[in-house]
Write an enzyme that holds these catalytic residues in place. Structure first.
Site, mmCIF file in Angstrom:
data_model
loop_
_atom_site.group_PDB
_atom_site.id
_atom_site.type_symbol
_atom_site.label_atom_id
_atom_site.label_comp_id
_atom_site.label_asym_id
_atom_site.label_seq_id
_atom_site.Cartn_x
_atom_site.Cartn_y
_atom_site.Cartn_z
ATOM 1 N N TYR A 44 9.033 -33.915 165.813
ATOM 2 C CA TYR A 44 7.904 -34.073 166.541
ATOM 3 C C TYR A 44 6.660 -32.999 166.804
ATOM 4 O O TYR A 44 6.527 -31.855 165.218
ATOM 5 C CB TYR A 44 8.264 -33.746 168.200
ATOM 6 C CG TYR A 44 9.119 -32.633 167.975
ATOM 7 C CD1 TYR A 44 8.712 -31.076 167.527
ATOM 8 C CD2 TYR A 44 9.767 -32.354 170.082
ATOM 9 C CE1 TYR A 44 9.477 -29.731 167.649
ATOM 10 C CE2 TYR A 44 10.416 -30.220 169.513
ATOM 11 C CZ TYR A 44 10.495 -29.720 169.045
ATOM 12 O OH TYR A 44 10.901 -28.767 169.452
ATOM 13 N N GLU A 45 5.318 -33.231 167.094
ATOM 14 C CA GLU A 45 4.218 -32.925 167.134
ATOM 15 C C GLU A 45 3.807 -33.183 165.355
ATOM 16 O O GLU A 45 3.209 -32.616 164.555
ATOM 17 C CB GLU A 45 4.145 -31.881 166.883
ATOM 18 C CG GLU A 45 4.169 -30.982 168.460
ATOM 19 C CD GLU A 45 3.549 -31.632 169.926
ATOM 20 O OE1 GLU A 45 2.667 -32.144 169.740
ATOM 21 O OE2 GLU A 45 4.374 -31.814 170.587
ATOM 22 N N GLY A 46 4.483 -34.471 165.552
ATOM 23 C CA GLY A 46 3.349 -35.206 164.185
ATOM 24 C C GLY A 46 5.092 -34.991 162.828
ATOM 25 O O GLY A 46 5.070 -33.557 162.592
#
Length: 591
Positions: free
Chosen positions: A442-444
């Site tokens: 998550y968040e890339g």
């Protein structure tokens, strides 16, 4: 229950001895009161809250998970979470770094990151609820109108409300240009938001009286792709004129995900059905506004990697000391006992030292990056602020991408120290392995962080952040060239810094000829850059020992770990350099 002791000594060493945080912070605008005594006192209280309140809820929260009521479309958090959040809010932790005008304490961002580590080590799932609020606050503060700030920021800062980021949709993950959520004009400047968002952390829960969703959606006249995205404020309960929650808005959780880890965190499918929302920022500029939240979140996710690795290290170290199993290869070290402990085995020490090197190195990196946040916001002049901003931008993909990947290695090694007992749920260490799996995603994902580092921070921005960082390493090496204690570190570090610059230039030239070279090299470039970055901070740690007031045993452990890192972990750069140089030709098309 697994052990947890707040690593305050190591945080203090990193902050004050290695990074000189007190000297930096007190020279910034409004920083006169940000002394070591103040920061120390806050860390002590944060450590106490984490050890006594959060850590005991970690394993039970994982076992129980969140509950979703289909009839009411509401989420209930595990037992103890609500009481812990109440103590968190009453202690003023929700507004630790926020501006005083909104009820915050305006303390440094680097202190916020240090306390976040402690809370996340205590209970990562629980910590995600206030973490998303922090990101929402930053977006509102930078992009909201005065009225929006007054309406929404104060209750979030007070811990009465929480916030979320609503980006992802079933067909739009990392490519947000594909999102379909609509925003139709409504009455009195409002909009009707319709669409479905997935993977929304803290999308619904019972910890606070209201939830503020920052939602990406398209206006009717929006151009296609990422240039047509706007951001909207959608409140779970509509806000009345006096600022209190009113009638329920038409936004509900449709389900909660059944996950491999972080089971105490409610990851929701959120359905918006003409929900009342308000534009924040400029039309079609929502993605830029959302990146305000994402950058802060990426740094915090890096801290999650550190937090999990720290707790895994503490428990595997304790287990290795207590577990009696076989004898030392060179003869019994505890002849009065039926067997020696695991520490007599070189490979067990290797696993523990690997964890320690990555944990303590990552802590210095993350706190350094967080310190640049303060410099960026409150530097003495524009030039200092710009340099802090450029350094931070460069370091964020390393802080997020590398540290979360190293957390995979650290939690795996901790499990390995336990052997078969690590696979048993009751011993607790397997939870750290499961929880750590999400943080590279998550968040890339790591691939996205690598592409951001090489594609944007190096190529598009002409490597300005890297230039600052290499200059800093060069200055450090010159200052300590005659220091005998640093001799084993200055030579290798200086040589690698020079190689880093040369390799980057050659790689940029190759990418100019063939853009596919970027994708082929990015992941290895992230690791290569990260290992050199950690080497710099380990060298700084050794340099700081001379003036440190820490105990002799603490100092010797630092020297041992620094030597281990340079001898056994830093050589990984050779492998990544070779892979970078191998190029796109070694990655053929797959039929």
């Amino acid at each position: 229950m697994t052990l947890y002791k707040a690593p305050l000594d190591d945080q203090r060493f990193a902050l004050f001895d290695v990074l000189g945080a007190e000297a930096v912070l007190t020279k910034l605008q409004g920083g006169d009161g940000h002394t070591r005594d103040l920061l120390d006192a806050v860390l002590e209280e944060a450590g106490r809250l984490s050890e006594q309140v959060l850590a005991p809820t970690n394993a039970p929260g994982d076992e129980e998970g969140c509950h979703f009521d289909k009839a009411t479309r509401t989420v209930t958090t595990p037992k103890g979470f609500k009481e812990a959040f109440k103590q968190f809010a009453e202690g003023g932790w929700a507004g630790l770094t926020m501006a005083e005008e909104f009820g915050g304490q305006a303390l440094p961002s680097v202190l916020g990151i240090a306390t976040t580590e402690l809370f996340q080590s205590g209970n990562l799932s629980w910590s995600l609820y206030p973490l998303l609020s922090e990101g929402a606050c930053h977006a509102l503060e930078l992009h909201g109108t005065d009225e929006q700030k007054h309406t929404y920021l104060k209750p979030i800062v007070a811990g009465q409300w929480t916030g979320t980021m609503c980006l992802t949709e079933p067909q739009a993950g990392s490519d947000l240009g594909l999102l379909k959520t609509r925003a139709e004009p409504g009455e009195n400047g409002s909009y009707k938001i319709t669409g479905t968002k997935i993977f929304i952390s803290a999308g619904d829960h019972d910890l606070a009286e209201n939830i503020i969703h920052l939602v990406l959606a398209r206006l009717p006249d929006a151009p296609a792709g990422s240039r047509g995205i706007s951001m909207f404020i959608v409140s779970k309960f509509k806000v009345k004129a006096d600022g209190s929650p009113g009638e329920r808005n038409n936004v509900y959780a449709g389900a909660i995900e059944h996950k491999m880890g972080i089971r105490g965190s409610a990851t929701c499918v959120m359905n918006f059905d003409e929900a009342e929302g308000y534009l924040i920022g400029q039309p079609h500029k929502g993605l830029a506004a959302m990146f305000t939240m994402m950058n802060a979140a990426r740094l915090s996710v890096g801290v999650q990697g550190l937090a999990l690795a720290e707790r895994a290290l503490q428990n595997s170290d304790n287990y290795a000391r207590e577990r009696l199993q076989s004898r030392s290869l060179s003869g019994a070290k505890f002849p009065d006992k039926p067997a020696d402990n695991l520490l007599v085995q070189p490979d067990v020490r290797r696993m523990l030292l690997t964890q320690r090197a990555f944990v303590e190195g990552s802590r210095m990196l993350l706190l350094y990056a967080a310190l640049q946040t303060d410099v960026e916001a409150r530097g003495a002049d524009e030039a200092q602020q710009q340099k802090g901003s450029e350094l931070l931008a460069f370091l964020i993909p390393i802080a997020k991408g590398l540290v979360t990947e190293l957390a995979q290695e650290c939690t795996k090694e901790a499990l390995q120290v336990y052997g078969g007992h690590g696979f048993i749920v009751e011993n607790g260490v397997e939870q750290f392995v499961r929880d750590a799996r999400i943080i590279t995603l998550y968040e890339g994902t790591t691939g996205i962080q690598a592409a951001d580092l090489l594609g944007r921070k190096i190529l598009q921005l002409k490597g300005v952040g890297l230039q600052h960082f290499l200059a800093e390493i060069g200055t450090f090496c010159k200052q300590h060239a005659a220091d005998e204690a640093l001799k084993p570190y200055i030579g290798p570090l200086g040589a690698l810094a020079k190689e880093w610059g040369e390799l980057t230039l050659k790689l940029a030239q190759r990418i100019q000829s063939n853009p596919e070279e970027l994708g082929a090299a990015a992941n290895d470039y992230l690791y290569y850059s990260g290992y050199i970055t950690l080497a710099y901070f380990w060298a700084r740690a050794v340099a700081a020992l001379g003036q440190s007031t820490q105990q002799p045993a603490f100092k010797q452990a630092k020297r041992d770990t620094a030597a281990f890192y340079f001898a056994r972990l830093l050589p990984r750069t050779h492998v990544h350099k070779a892979a970078i140089e191998a190029g796109i030709g070694t990655i053929p098309a797959i039929a």
